[in-house]
Design a protein around this motif. Structure first.
Motif, PDB file in Angstrom:
ATOM      1  N   PHE A  52      34.378 -21.413  -2.476  1.00  0.00           N
ATOM      2  CA  PHE A  52      33.587 -21.555  -3.699  1.00  0.00           C
ATOM      3  C   PHE A  52      32.170 -20.992  -3.523  1.00  0.00           C
ATOM      4  N   LEU A  53      31.950 -20.216  -2.467  1.00  0.00           N
ATOM      5  CA  LEU A  53      30.594 -19.767  -2.165  1.00  0.00           C
ATOM      6  C   LEU A  53      30.059 -18.817  -3.234  1.00  0.00           C
ATOM      7  N   SER A  54      30.913 -17.919  -3.745  1.00  0.00           N
ATOM      8  CA  SER A  54      30.434 -17.010  -4.788  1.00  0.00           C
ATOM      9  C   SER A  54      30.066 -17.778  -6.059  1.00  0.00           C
ATOM     10  N   LEU A  55      30.820 -18.830  -6.378  1.00  0.00           N
ATOM     11  CA  LEU A  55      30.478 -19.656  -7.541  1.00  0.00           C
ATOM     12  C   LEU A  55      29.210 -20.463  -7.298  1.00  0.00           C
ATOM     13  N   TYR A  56      29.023 -20.927  -6.065  1.00  0.00           N
ATOM     14  CA  TYR A  56      27.801 -21.657  -5.714  1.00  0.00           C
ATOM     15  C   TYR A  56      26.568 -20.764  -5.886  1.00  0.00           C
ATOM     16  N   LEU A  57      26.672 -19.543  -5.404  1.00  0.00           N
ATOM     17  CA  LEU A  57      25.531 -18.632  -5.476  1.00  0.00           C
ATOM     18  C   LEU A  57      25.208 -18.258  -6.917  1.00  0.00           C
ATOM     19  N   THR A  58      26.234 -17.878  -7.672  1.00  0.00           N
ATOM     20  CA  THR A  58      25.998 -17.410  -9.037  1.00  0.00           C
ATOM     21  C   THR A  58      25.777 -18.553 -10.026  1.00  0.00           C
ATOM     22  N   ASN A 106      28.599 -24.705  13.112  1.00  0.00           N
ATOM     23  CA  ASN A 106      29.011 -24.415  11.746  1.00  0.00           C
ATOM     24  C   ASN A 106      28.637 -25.554  10.803  1.00  0.00           C
ATOM     25  N   GLY A 107      28.853 -26.795  11.245  1.00  0.00           N
ATOM     26  CA  GLY A 107      28.502 -27.934  10.417  1.00  0.00           C
ATOM     27  C   GLY A 107      27.014 -27.988  10.100  1.00  0.00           C
ATOM     28  N   ALA A 108      26.176 -27.726  11.101  1.00  0.00           N
ATOM     29  CA  ALA A 108      24.729 -27.732  10.884  1.00  0.00           C
ATOM     30  C   ALA A 108      24.316 -26.635   9.902  1.00  0.00           C
ATOM     31  N   THR A 109      24.942 -25.472  10.012  1.00  0.00           N
ATOM     32  CA  THR A 109      24.610 -24.362   9.118  1.00  0.00           C
ATOM     33  C   THR A 109      25.020 -24.666   7.683  1.00  0.00           C
ATOM     34  N   LEU A 110      26.166 -25.305   7.509  1.00  0.00           N
ATOM     35  CA  LEU A 110      26.606 -25.671   6.162  1.00  0.00           C
ATOM     36  C   LEU A 110      25.597 -26.581   5.470  1.00  0.00           C
ATOM     37  N   LEU A 111      25.070 -27.554   6.202  1.00  0.00           N
ATOM     38  CA  LEU A 111      24.089 -28.459   5.605  1.00  0.00           C
ATOM     39  C   LEU A 111      22.807 -27.715   5.243  1.00  0.00           C
ATOM     40  N   THR A 112      22.416 -26.757   6.077  1.00  0.00           N
ATOM     41  CA  THR A 112      21.236 -25.945   5.765  1.00  0.00           C
ATOM     42  C   THR A 112      21.456 -25.139   4.497  1.00  0.00           C
ATOM     43  N   LEU A 113      22.624 -24.496   4.387  1.00  0.00           N
ATOM     44  CA  LEU A 113      22.927 -23.682   3.206  1.00  0.00           C
ATOM     45  C   LEU A 113      22.974 -24.542   1.948  1.00  0.00           C
ATOM     46  N   HIS A 115      21.244 -27.052   1.184  1.00  0.00           N
ATOM     47  CA  HIS A 115      19.921 -27.485   0.747  1.00  0.00           C
ATOM     48  C   HIS A 115      18.968 -26.302   0.519  1.00  0.00           C
ATOM     49  N   ALA A 116      19.465 -25.065   0.660  1.00  0.00           N
ATOM     50  CA  ALA A 116      18.619 -23.883   0.480  1.00  0.00           C
ATOM     51  C   ALA A 116      18.318 -23.686  -1.003  1.00  0.00           C
ATOM     52  N   ARG A 117      17.137 -23.167  -1.299  1.00  0.00           N
ATOM     53  CA  ARG A 117      16.745 -22.938  -2.682  1.00  0.00           C
ATOM     54  C   ARG A 117      16.333 -21.473  -2.918  1.00  0.00           C
ATOM     55  N   SER A 118      15.547 -20.900  -2.058  1.00  0.00           N
ATOM     56  CA  SER A 118      15.059 -19.536  -2.283  1.00  0.00           C
ATOM     57  C   SER A 118      16.087 -18.520  -1.813  1.00  0.00           C
ATOM     58  N   LEU A 119      16.017 -17.320  -2.376  1.00  0.00           N
ATOM     59  CA  LEU A 119      16.965 -16.264  -2.020  1.00  0.00           C
ATOM     60  C   LEU A 119      16.872 -15.872  -0.545  1.00  0.00           C
ATOM     61  N   PRO A 120      15.672 -15.726   0.048  1.00  0.00           N
ATOM     62  CA  PRO A 120      15.626 -15.386   1.476  1.00  0.00           C
ATOM     63  C   PRO A 120      16.311 -16.431   2.361  1.00  0.00           C
ATOM     64  N   VAL A 121      16.135 -17.713   2.026  1.00  0.00           N
ATOM     65  CA  VAL A 121      16.780 -18.761   2.827  1.00  0.00           C
ATOM     66  C   VAL A 121      18.289 -18.723   2.624  1.00  0.00           C
ATOM     67  N   LEU A 122      18.730 -18.465   1.409  1.00  0.00           N
ATOM     68  CA  LEU A 122      20.158 -18.344   1.143  1.00  0.00           C
ATOM     69  C   LEU A 122      20.772 -17.196   1.936  1.00  0.00           C
ATOM     70  N   VAL A 128      23.913 -16.720   9.108  1.00  0.00           N
ATOM     71  CA  VAL A 128      24.232 -17.627  10.212  1.00  0.00           C
ATOM     72  C   VAL A 128      25.589 -18.290   9.975  1.00  0.00           C
ATOM     73  N   LEU A 129      25.899 -18.600   8.707  1.00  0.00           N
ATOM     74  CA  LEU A 129      27.211 -19.167   8.409  1.00  0.00           C
ATOM     75  C   LEU A 129      28.313 -18.200   8.803  1.00  0.00           C
ATOM     76  N   GLY A 130      28.093 -16.907   8.526  1.00  0.00           N
ATOM     77  CA  GLY A 130      29.072 -15.904   8.934  1.00  0.00           C
ATOM     78  C   GLY A 130      29.293 -15.901  10.439  1.00  0.00           C
ATOM     79  N   ILE A 131      28.222 -16.104  11.203  1.00  0.00           N
ATOM     80  CA  ILE A 131      28.346 -16.136  12.666  1.00  0.00           C
ATOM     81  C   ILE A 131      29.099 -17.372  13.129  1.00  0.00           C
ATOM     82  N   THR A 132      28.785 -18.515  12.533  1.00  0.00           N
ATOM     83  CA  THR A 132      29.343 -19.776  13.045  1.00  0.00           C
ATOM     84  C   THR A 132      30.706 -20.125  12.458  1.00  0.00           C
ATOM     85  N   LEU A 133      31.057 -19.519  11.317  1.00  0.00           N
ATOM     86  CA  LEU A 133      32.263 -19.926  10.601  1.00  0.00           C
ATOM     87  C   LEU A 133      33.520 -19.805  11.459  1.00  0.00           C
TER      88      LEU A 133
END
Length: 410
Positions: A52-58, A106-113, A115-122, A128-133
């Motif tokens: 659901f990541l594309s739906l989350y982003l858009t 991976n779990g830590a990265t998911l929680l970061t993503l 709670h992210a708000r700005s585009l650079p953080v996203l 990083v999610l791609g690396i840890t997934l």
């Protein structure tokens, strides 16, 4: 069958048939495999974010579709790094450490993503999610190759796929419902499932990496000099571009046709249901068959599924297309892992699986950029292109078949 009291009760015959059914499909596999199987099931029950990541982003973060494609591609760039790194860690530090560490990261990265708000953080969090997934995946595949005899590996990888899809089918329905009411809980459930899987393996699976005296010198250069393996990885790149469209562009195509995230979750649950129903019927029959022919047939079935998607105009139509493509997926995933296990020396199983993971990651990197642009042209252009790529992968596999047979005969 009769006894002193006359014919045996029918339930005995039924129980015997059930035991025989289970024994043929699941008997004789070591305990370490079953811990991995159970952990994979738990992990996939919670794996709700990526689909659901594309739906989350858009939706939740209001990122434009074209920009979302770029953000997802950044995640794909991380995925290119993920499995080679995981393969190195699995060979260098052991299967347990690599798998548990990858899951916790991976779990830590998911929680970061989440709670992210700005585009650079996203963007950074997606990278990083791609690396840890999939950091854990080479260790998991190597663990199966280490622990399971060669004659049973195709069956074992098929059972692992079955567990993954059992969890996936449930996660897609639940994730679609939760996504329709907000995305926050998805991230927490996914992170928790990662932690459970990692800790379960750490506590209950013995280390299977070859002893130091048995590990021959070699590294990724050794893997890259294996021309058969590199060619096989190239074929997987082509199929990965097609496979990833189910996550990168299918939800967008369905939303553009007026369907909800819940409808997408239900359609994708068809994938898991088909695997759950079909894999026990065919998985144990794949041992001993020519792997290249089975793979080529799987790619062809996937092409048929994508061709059906080009004609779909409703959730039912997309569900039928996913069902057909999934039959090809069952063959491709079980046989791919078994081919890598055949080609890899024991001491380099992590790195060989890392290379095939890099192939998947490369396909995932390409998929959202190409897929979203084809979707702008039209859904038919997207799905017919995917069908053509699947057929191309099948032809490539048939061309590689003689070399794979020669390696297997050794």
């Amino acid at each position: 069958m009769t006894g002193p009291g006359g014919p045996a009760p029918a339930v005995t015959t039924g129980e015997g048939r059930l035991r025989a059914f289970v024994r043929v499909r699941a008997g004789g596999l070591p305990g370490a495999f079953w811990v991995l199987w159970g952990g994979s099931l738990v992990n996939r029950l919670g794996a709700m974010v990526n689909p659901f990541l594309s739906l989350y982003l858009t939706g939740a973060r209001h990122v434009p579709v074209a920009t979302a494609g770029v953000v997802l591609a950044v995640g794909g760039a991380g995925a290119v790094i993920s499995q080679p790194l995981g393969g190195y860690l699995a060979d260098r530090f052991g299967r347990r450490a690599a798998l548990t560490g990858g899951m916790l990261a991976n779990g830590a990265t998911l929680l970061t993503l989440g709670h992210a708000r700005s585009l650079p953080v996203l963007v950074a969090a997606c990278f990083v999610l791609g690396i840890t997934l999939d950091l854990f995946r080479p260790a998991a595949q190597a663990l199966v190759a280490d622990a399971v005899p060669a004659a049973d590996r195709t069956r074992a990888y098929g059972l692992l796929l079955w567990a993954i899809n059992l969890g996936f089918s449930i996660a897609m329905v639940l994730g679609g419902y939760l996504a329709a009411h907000g995305f926050g809980l998805l991230f927490w459930l996914d992170a928790g499932a990662c932690a459970v899987f990692g800790l379960l393996v750490w506590l209950a699976v013995p280390e299977t990496r070859p002893a130091a005296r048995d590990r021959s010198a070699g590294g990724f250069r050794t893997v890259l000099r294996d021309r058969v393996m590199v060619a096989f990885a190239g074929i997987i790149v082509v199929y990965a571009v097609v496979f990833q469209q189910a996550f990168a562009t299918l939800p967008l195509a369905m939303r553009a046709a007026g369907m909800s995230s819940g409808a997408y979750g239900t359609v994708m649950a068809v994938n898991g249901i088909v695997v759950i129903a079909a894999q026990p019927l065919i998985g144990h029959r794949l041992d001993g068959r020519d792997k290249s022919r089975v793979l080529a047939f799987g790619f062809t079935v996937a092409a048929a599924g994508n061709a059906l998607a080009a004609t779909a105009g409703s959730a039912t139509g997309y569900g039928l297309a996913v069902a057909v493509a999934t039959l090809g997926e069952i063959l491709v995933f079980a046989i791919t892992a078994a081919v890598v296990a055949d080609l890899a020396p024991p001491a380099l199983r992590g790195r060989y699986n890392g290379l095939i993971g890099m192939a998947w990651g490369t396909g995932f990197l390409i998929a959202p950029v190409v897929g979203t642009r084809l979707l702008v042209i039209g859904p038919s252009a997207l799905w017919l292109s995917c069908a053509a790529l699947s057929l191309l992968a099948g032809l490539g596999q048939l061309g590689l078949a003689p070399a794979l047979r020669r390696r297997a005969s050794r």
